[in-house]
Design a protein around this motif. Structure first.
Motif, PDB file in Angstrom:
ATOM      1  N   CYS A 163      76.300  44.042  77.281  1.00  9.52           N
ATOM      2  CA  CYS A 163      75.970  42.914  78.151  1.00  9.52           C
ATOM      3  C   CYS A 163      75.778  43.428  79.577  1.00  9.52           C
ATOM      4  O   CYS A 163      75.950  44.612  79.853  1.00  9.52           O
ATOM      5  CB  CYS A 163      77.062  41.841  78.084  1.00  9.52           C
ATOM      6  SG  CYS A 163      78.676  42.398  78.588  1.00  9.52           S
ATOM      7  N   ALA A 164      75.417  42.533  80.476  1.00  6.04           N
ATOM      8  CA  ALA A 164      75.134  42.928  81.853  1.00  6.04           C
ATOM      9  C   ALA A 164      76.432  43.157  82.633  1.00  6.04           C
ATOM     10  O   ALA A 164      77.464  42.573  82.312  1.00  6.04           O
ATOM     11  CB  ALA A 164      74.313  41.846  82.537  1.00  6.04           C
ATOM     12  N   GLY A 166      77.085  42.161  85.560  1.00  6.61           N
ATOM     13  CA  GLY A 166      77.492  40.902  86.188  1.00  6.61           C
ATOM     14  C   GLY A 166      78.301  40.038  85.241  1.00  6.61           C
ATOM     15  O   GLY A 166      79.258  39.370  85.641  1.00  6.61           O
ATOM     16  N   THR A 167      77.912  40.061  83.973  1.00  2.00           N
ATOM     17  CA  THR A 167      78.654  39.301  82.970  1.00  2.00           C
ATOM     18  C   THR A 167      80.079  39.820  82.858  1.00  2.00           C
ATOM     19  O   THR A 167      81.037  39.050  82.774  1.00  2.00           O
ATOM     20  CB  THR A 167      77.949  39.404  81.601  1.00  2.00           C
ATOM     21  OG1 THR A 167      76.597  38.948  81.752  1.00  2.00           O
ATOM     22  CG2 THR A 167      78.655  38.575  80.554  1.00  2.00           C
TER      23      THR A 167
ATOM     24  N   HIS B 139      77.872  30.257  78.238  1.00  2.76           N
ATOM     25  CA  HIS B 139      76.875  31.135  78.845  1.00  2.76           C
ATOM     26  C   HIS B 139      75.552  31.075  78.099  1.00  2.76           C
ATOM     27  O   HIS B 139      75.512  30.807  76.901  1.00  2.76           O
ATOM     28  CB  HIS B 139      77.396  32.575  78.862  1.00  2.76           C
ATOM     29  CG  HIS B 139      78.558  32.773  79.772  1.00  2.76           C
ATOM     30  ND1 HIS B 139      79.268  33.945  79.845  1.00  2.76           N
ATOM     31  CD2 HIS B 139      79.162  31.930  80.653  1.00  2.76           C
ATOM     32  CE1 HIS B 139      80.249  33.823  80.730  1.00  2.76           C
ATOM     33  NE2 HIS B 139      80.204  32.606  81.230  1.00  2.76           N
ATOM     34  N   ASP B 144      71.340  36.806  81.198  1.00  5.73           N
ATOM     35  CA  ASP B 144      72.696  37.202  81.567  1.00  5.73           C
ATOM     36  C   ASP B 144      73.199  36.421  82.770  1.00  5.73           C
ATOM     37  O   ASP B 144      72.411  35.917  83.573  1.00  5.73           O
ATOM     38  CB  ASP B 144      72.733  38.704  81.890  1.00  5.73           C
ATOM     39  CG  ASP B 144      72.773  39.541  80.630  1.00  5.73           C
ATOM     40  OD1 ASP B 144      73.438  39.117  79.671  1.00  5.73           O
ATOM     41  OD2 ASP B 144      72.129  40.595  80.605  1.00  5.73           O
ATOM     42  N   THR B 145      74.494  36.380  82.909  1.00  2.85           N
ATOM     43  CA  THR B 145      75.200  35.800  84.065  1.00  2.85           C
ATOM     44  C   THR B 145      74.644  34.442  84.474  1.00  2.85           C
ATOM     45  O   THR B 145      74.401  34.173  85.646  1.00  2.85           O
ATOM     46  CB  THR B 145      75.171  36.753  85.283  1.00  2.85           C
ATOM     47  OG1 THR B 145      73.810  37.102  85.575  1.00  2.85           O
ATOM     48  CG2 THR B 145      75.955  38.007  85.013  1.00  2.85           C
ATOM     49  N   TRP B 221      85.252  39.209  94.457  1.00  6.41           N
ATOM     50  CA  TRP B 221      84.255  38.732  95.406  1.00  6.41           C
ATOM     51  C   TRP B 221      84.892  37.910  96.513  1.00  6.41           C
ATOM     52  O   TRP B 221      85.974  37.380  96.364  1.00  6.41           O
ATOM     53  CB  TRP B 221      83.238  37.836  94.690  1.00  6.41           C
ATOM     54  CG  TRP B 221      82.617  38.470  93.505  1.00  6.41           C
ATOM     55  CD1 TRP B 221      82.063  39.707  93.446  1.00  6.41           C
ATOM     56  CD2 TRP B 221      82.494  37.900  92.189  1.00  6.41           C
ATOM     57  NE1 TRP B 221      81.593  39.943  92.188  1.00  6.41           N
ATOM     58  CE2 TRP B 221      81.831  38.865  91.393  1.00  6.41           C
ATOM     59  CE3 TRP B 221      82.849  36.690  91.623  1.00  6.41           C
ATOM     60  CZ2 TRP B 221      81.546  38.640  90.058  1.00  6.41           C
ATOM     61  CZ3 TRP B 221      82.557  36.469  90.300  1.00  6.41           C
ATOM     62  CH2 TRP B 221      81.906  37.432  89.527  1.00  6.41           C
ATOM     63  N   LEU B 262      73.846  33.824  88.381  1.00  6.28           N
ATOM     64  CA  LEU B 262      74.192  34.879  89.326  1.00  6.28           C
ATOM     65  C   LEU B 262      73.145  35.996  89.256  1.00  6.28           C
ATOM     66  O   LEU B 262      72.975  36.639  88.216  1.00  6.28           O
ATOM     67  CB  LEU B 262      75.579  35.443  88.989  1.00  6.28           C
ATOM     68  CG  LEU B 262      76.072  36.620  89.823  1.00  6.28           C
ATOM     69  CD1 LEU B 262      76.173  36.246  91.294  1.00  6.28           C
ATOM     70  CD2 LEU B 262      77.421  37.112  89.306  1.00  6.28           C
TER      71      LEU B 262
END
Lengths: 191, 282
Positions: A163-164, A166-167, B139, B144-145, B221, B262
């Motif tokens: 997966c990424a 960011g994930t 999700h 992604d994200t 963050w 994101l």
């Protein structure tokens, strides 16, 4: 990757012994897989234990290794074969835990939790921590376990789980927050 | 001791015990035996299939499938249906989660304080992250994200590092939406009345104002904080786009639906809309 993997004297002799015993294994693959197996198994068992609860964790780790062994010609060519086997183990561990959640209710009622009966007792707080990890959503639990058991960073976890990055960051953040809340801890990280 | 310190100590404990208890040599022997047994069974199966094919006149196919113990054929992957590219991912099944009720045709009821029912679009993962009785997240599978977070009993928080309730926001969805619309760290904000689940709701879209202070820590963050719901904290940061939908749900207080993405660009949340529109409460 197969021919570049380190092969120590111990592994060579083991492979030679296997060949002498007439076992049907191609020599180079056997050497490489065995070295891989010896190096990776203990941590893989630890990984399976924290994700699944310990009752069948050793079997899950062994099944993941068997899956790698069966497909070693392909797996050995991957950039990081260990990442593949960790992913197999992660998926099987979490699936098993999910399936058993319903059963666990009944077991809890009769006070016969298998993981407590069959495992050497862990420090109470550590056991509680991993129990909370198992209550997290599937991906979060996998990310948390990979991060702490293997000390993997975001990029390596992303590569392992496919997966990424960011994930992974999202899951790591969510997981830590949830655990901190449930364990009454702060989310500050060690330097 | 922080959660990170506890996690590291707990991990070291598990690793140490596994290293002490696991004897790879013994298990390697078991693995070899399992593999040999599987190979023999596989060869028997292949021989049987080959024989059937030969008897049936399908010799063209049968010859290349037959292996003997000791041949290379016997040591390649043994399950005919197994793909050559190793695939480690079994399909997740949300019905195994006791907090999720599968209603059929991609409809799921998630057991929050007030149960949430969603019809899962094809572009969403069939996995619900349920953080507490007040918070869940799903999700996207095609991006992604990107996803949707639902917070019941959402608490609007001050623009500082405290993650504590901002009393100026009020306690209704309408007042909280108005408060969000006017947050000093937002720009290009819009506030629209919409209908969701047959209820009046308010939708707020906005961007983070360039140079806005990000006073709150959200694990890795810094963010401009907006809401807390159960263990979940929400806020704006660079490259985080999305929209909030707020409504009053009896038993769940001010309920916030945060459709977010994101690092995927401002249009990325458009395909979240079917998910949001399908949500019902109770």
């Amino acid at each position: 990757m197969t021919s570049m993997s380190p092969v120590g004297p111990e592994t060579q002799s083991a492979a030679e012994a296997l060949a002498a015993s007439g076992q049907v294994i191609e020599l180079r693959s056997a050497e490489t897989f065995e070295a891989f197996y010896r190096r990776e198994l203990p941590a893989l068992v630890a990984f399976a234990r924290v994700l699944s609860g310990s009752a069948n964790a050793d079997d899950i780790a062994q099944e993941a290794m068997l899956a790698a062994y069966r497909q070693w010609d392909s797996v050995a060519l991957l950039d990081v074969p260990a990442a593949w086997v960790r992913r197999v183990c992660a998926n099987r561990s979490v699936s098993l835990f999910r399936r058993r959640t319903v059963e666990a209710r009944a077991l809890l009622r009769v006070g016969a939790r298998r993981e407590e009966a069959e495992s050497e007792p862990m420090a109470e707080e550590h056991g509680r921590f991993w129990a909370e990890v198992r209550r997290l959503p599937r991906r979060q639990a996998q990310v948390i376990a990979l991060h702490y058991i293997y000390d993997l960073g975001v990029a390596d976890i992303a590569s392992t789980l496919g997966c990424a990055e960011g994930t992974v960051k999202v899951h790591l953040s969510r997981g830590r927050s949830a655990l901190a809340s449930r364990m009454n801890r702060s989310t500050e990280e060690s330097p | 001791m922080s959660i990170d310190d506890l996690a590291r100590a707990a991990a070291a404990d598990v690793r140490r015990r596994a290293a002490r208890e696991v004897v790879p040599e013994r298990r390697l022997g078991q693995l070899h035996r399992t593999r040999r047994t599987n190979n023999v069974l596989s060869v028997v199966a292949v021989l049987t299939i080959g024989a059937v094919v030969l008897i049936g006149g399908g010799a063209l196919f049968g010859h290349n499938q037959i292996g003997t113990p000791g041949s290379e054929t016997a040591s390649v992957p043994t399950t005919p249906s197994q793909p050559r590219t190793p695939s480690p991912d079994p399909t997740p099944d949300p019905c195994h989660d006791p907090a999720v009720t599968c209603l059929g045709t991609n409809r799921f009821r998630v057991q929050l304080a007030v149960p949430v029912t969603v019809t899962l679009p094809a572009n969403f993962e069939a996995t619900f992250s349920i953080f507490s009785r007040d918070a869940m997240e799903t999700h996207r599978s095609d991006l992604d994200t990107t996803g949707v977070t639902v917070l019941e009993h959402a608490i609007p928080v001050k623009y500082d590092a405290s993650w504590t309730r901002d009393p100026t926001a009020g306690t209704s969805a309408k007042s909280v939406a108005s408060w969000l619309f006017k947050r000093p760290f937002l720009t290009h904000a819009t506030l629209t009345q919409v209908t969701l689940d047959g209820r009046i709701a308010w939708r707020v879209t906005a961007d983070l104002k360039p140079g806005a202070a990000l006073p709150a820590a959200k694990s890795d963050w810094s963010v401009a904080p907006t809401f807390v719901g159960g263990p979940v904290t929400e806020g704006y940061r660079q490259a985080l786009n999305g929209e909030y939908t707020l409504l009053d749900v009896p038993g769940a207080g001010v309920t916030v639906i945060w459709s977010w993405s994101l690092g995927q660009g401002p249009g990325a949340t458009l395909k979240n809309q079917d998910y949001v529109d399908s949500l019902t409460f109770g």
